[in-house]
Scaffold this motif. Structure first.
Motif, PDB file in Angstrom:
ATOM      1  N   PRO A 316       7.217  56.371  64.178  1.00  0.00           N
ATOM      2  CA  PRO A 316       6.974  54.831  64.430  1.00  0.00           C
ATOM      3  C   PRO A 316       6.554  54.020  64.902  1.00  0.00           C
ATOM      4  O   PRO A 316       6.680  52.623  65.239  1.00  0.00           O
ATOM      5  N   MET A 317       7.149  54.123  66.320  1.00  0.00           N
ATOM      6  CA  MET A 317       6.410  53.494  67.746  1.00  0.00           C
ATOM      7  C   MET A 317       4.759  53.922  68.327  1.00  0.00           C
ATOM      8  O   MET A 317       5.135  55.564  68.503  1.00  0.00           O
ATOM      9  N   GLU A 352       6.796  46.989  68.451  1.00  0.00           N
ATOM     10  CA  GLU A 352       6.819  47.529  66.737  1.00  0.00           C
ATOM     11  C   GLU A 352       7.232  48.194  66.377  1.00  0.00           C
ATOM     12  O   GLU A 352       6.509  49.761  66.560  1.00  0.00           O
ATOM     13  N   ILE A 353       7.887  48.343  65.076  1.00  0.00           N
ATOM     14  CA  ILE A 353       8.293  49.111  64.432  1.00  0.00           C
ATOM     15  C   ILE A 353       7.303  49.334  62.880  1.00  0.00           C
ATOM     16  O   ILE A 353       7.502  48.920  62.518  1.00  0.00           O
ATOM     17  N   GLY A 403       1.749  52.793  57.872  1.00  0.00           N
ATOM     18  CA  GLY A 403       1.873  52.126  59.576  1.00  0.00           C
ATOM     19  C   GLY A 403       2.512  50.616  59.397  1.00  0.00           C
ATOM     20  O   GLY A 403       2.455  49.721  60.554  1.00  0.00           O
ATOM     21  N   GLU A 404       2.753  49.671  58.916  1.00  0.00           N
ATOM     22  CA  GLU A 404       2.650  48.291  58.166  1.00  0.00           C
ATOM     23  C   GLU A 404       4.282  48.482  58.992  1.00  0.00           C
ATOM     24  O   GLU A 404       5.323  49.104  58.912  1.00  0.00           O
ATOM     25  N   VAL A 405       4.205  47.461  59.899  1.00  0.00           N
ATOM     26  CA  VAL A 405       5.245  47.132  60.405  1.00  0.00           C
ATOM     27  C   VAL A 405       6.537  46.166  59.643  1.00  0.00           C
ATOM     28  O   VAL A 405       6.735  45.528  59.242  1.00  0.00           O
ATOM     29  N   LEU A 420      15.206  53.067  69.403  1.00  0.00           N
ATOM     30  CA  LEU A 420      14.734  53.429  67.951  1.00  0.00           C
ATOM     31  C   LEU A 420      15.791  54.696  67.916  1.00  0.00           C
ATOM     32  O   LEU A 420      15.071  55.075  68.358  1.00  0.00           O
ATOM     33  N   HIS A 421      16.502  54.558  66.131  1.00  0.00           N
ATOM     34  CA  HIS A 421      17.642  55.719  65.901  1.00  0.00           C
ATOM     35  C   HIS A 421      16.596  56.132  65.160  1.00  0.00           C
ATOM     36  O   HIS A 421      16.472  55.358  63.980  1.00  0.00           O
ATOM     37  N   TYR A 422      16.055  57.612  64.854  1.00  0.00           N
ATOM     38  CA  TYR A 422      15.350  57.765  64.135  1.00  0.00           C
ATOM     39  C   TYR A 422      15.479  58.916  62.679  1.00  0.00           C
ATOM     40  O   TYR A 422      15.859  59.882  63.509  1.00  0.00           O
ATOM     41  N   GLU A 423      15.441  58.359  61.880  1.00  0.00           N
ATOM     42  CA  GLU A 423      16.042  59.835  61.105  1.00  0.00           C
ATOM     43  C   GLU A 423      15.616  59.913  59.741  1.00  0.00           C
ATOM     44  O   GLU A 423      14.759  58.969  59.045  1.00  0.00           O
TER      45      GLU A 423
END
Length: 447
Positions: A316-317, A352-353, A403-405, A420-423
């Motif tokens: 995501p980054m 950006e995420i 890939g959209e922000v 960033l906490h990514y689940e």
């Protein structure tokens, strides 16, 4: 008596003269005394003024003396305190001489440690330079992977177009096969007619047999080519199916549950294709078997393609490093053991995420623990969560692409720093996002 009178008169005249002179002189003396008295009065008044000034001076001097006495008393007290401090200081100096020797020994040991730390610092500096070079190489590699990802997306589109063309070719081949079958049936009918009429002329019979043989040979070649093309398309579809299944299995998803195998599909066969057609009916049976197998494989490919597009395989980054793993860990705030349901990824602040796959936003708000959070539903029971963001760039119900922000990294919610906490969740069960990222790198490597 005369003499006496004369004497009295002389005495009186003398006394009068003396008295006159005395009175005159007494007036002068009185005037002098008056002047002296006036001067004395003036001097007295001046003296009184001076006495008043002296009294004021004496009062001021008395006040100054009192203040001086107080200062002297304080100085005396301070002097006594200084004497006692000097005494105690002398005793402490005598006591600390041993401490001073010990401190000198400790200072020497510290100097040795500082020298050792300096050498260790220089070694760590060299190691940090190596790490910076490695990080630069990793960033270059990430840029290369990004370009490869774009190439894979373009190749995927080409593959979809190729499958469409192959489906069209397959339909055309089926139409040609049916046409050839009708032709053969017609030829067989003609052959039976000719056989009934063979008595009419042997020459025509031989010509017809020759024509039938050539047509059968041509039909066999067409069937063989058709069978070869069908098998080639089927093998390509099978290779694509196996590649996608390998990627999906690397993520840890329950593939049999999310994309069950179509009934009647066989995945364990292979070997070279050898045409066998002693009779036309057997050729048709084998062709129909290959076509049914291809139909199953194409159906399986379309099924896996839909699942594949919903699986989050990219990070995501762009620039990140891991600061917290998935699973059991000590909580960074209360230091107690807890279950961490995702990955903590840090990097440049407010970068950006991006959405890890296409889907629909089902949550975009601020919460006490997650902070600013976005949750995306990718279909097939797969969802992703992005928490602790500084800002959100999408709305509830919005469709997002790969890939959209969707926001920027931040430190909102229950967090100790920007990250960033990514689940990733499948049917509301948490999965390790590292498996998905590894599967994505496997795809890029294969690409």
């Amino acid at each position: 008596m005369q003499v006496g009178v004369v004497l009295v008169w002389v005495m009186m005249a003398g006394w009068l003269g003396f008295a006159s002179v005395g009175v005159y002189m007494q007036d002068d003396l009185l005037r002098g005394k008056d002047v002296a008295i006036q001067r004395s009065q003036d001097s007295y008044r001046q003296l009184l003024d001076q006495v008043s000034d002296y009294q004021l001076s004496v009062v001021a001097i008395t006040r100054d003396l009192k203040e001086t006495q107080g200062q002297l008393q304080r100085l005396f007290d301070q002097n006594e305190g200084l004497r006692s401090d000097l005494t105690s200081t002398e005793s402490r100096l005598r006591y600390t001489q041993v401490e001073r020797d010990r401190i000198n020994a400790g200072r020497k040991a510290l100097n040795d440690q500082f020298s050792l730390l300096g050498r260790e610092l220089r070694r760590m500096t060299a190691k940090n330079n190596g790490l910076e070079t490695h990080i630069s190489n990793l960033r270059t590699h990430l840029e290369t992977l990004e370009a490869e990802k774009n190439e894979i997306a373009a190749e995927r589109e080409k593959l979809d177009g190729r499958l469409w063309r192959l489906n069209n070719e397959l339909a055309e081949s089926v139409a040609q096969r049916d046409q050839l079958t009708d032709t053969i049936a017609q030829l067989r009918s003609d052959l039976r007619t000719v056989m009934l009429e063979r008595s009419s002329g042997a020459s025509e019979n031989d010509a017809l047999r020759s024509r039938i043989s050539s047509l059968e040979a041509r039909l066999a070649d067409i069937n063989a080519e058709h069978q070869r093309r069908l098998q080639l398309i089927s093998d390509r579809a099978l290779n694509n199916i196996r590649a996608v299944e390998a990627v999906l299995r690397r993520t840890g998803l329950d593939l049999e549950r999310i994309a069950p195998m179509p009934e009647g599909m066989i995945m364990g066969q292979g070997g070279p294709f050898i045409p066998y057609h002693p009779e036309l009916q057997q050729d048709r049976t084998e062709t129909e078997s290959t076509e049914s197998q291809l139909e199953l494989r194409l159906s399986r490919w379309e099924q896996l393609r839909d699942v594949y597009l919903s699986v989050p395989l990219i990070a995501p980054m762009k620039d990140y490093y891991f600061t917290g793993g998935f699973g059991r860990r000590k909580d960074p705030i209360n230091k107690r053991w807890a279950m961490h349901a995702g990955l903590d990824m840090s990097g440049p602040r407010k970068q950006e995420i991006m959405a890890a796959a296409l889907g629909k936003v089902i949550r975009a708000k601020r919460e006490p623990f997650y902070g600013r959070i976005v949750e995306i539903d990718h279909g097939n029971g797969i969802t992703t969560r992005y928490a602790h963001m500084s800002s959100i760039a999408v709305k509830l119900g919005q469709e997002v692409g790969l890939g959209e922000v969707i926001g920027r990294m931040g430190n909102s919610g229950r967090s100790t720093g920007p990250h960033l906490h990514y689940e990733i969740r499948f049917n509301d069960r948490t999965l390790n996002p590292r498996n998905f990222l590894k599967a994505g790198r496997y795809v890029f490597k294969k690409g």
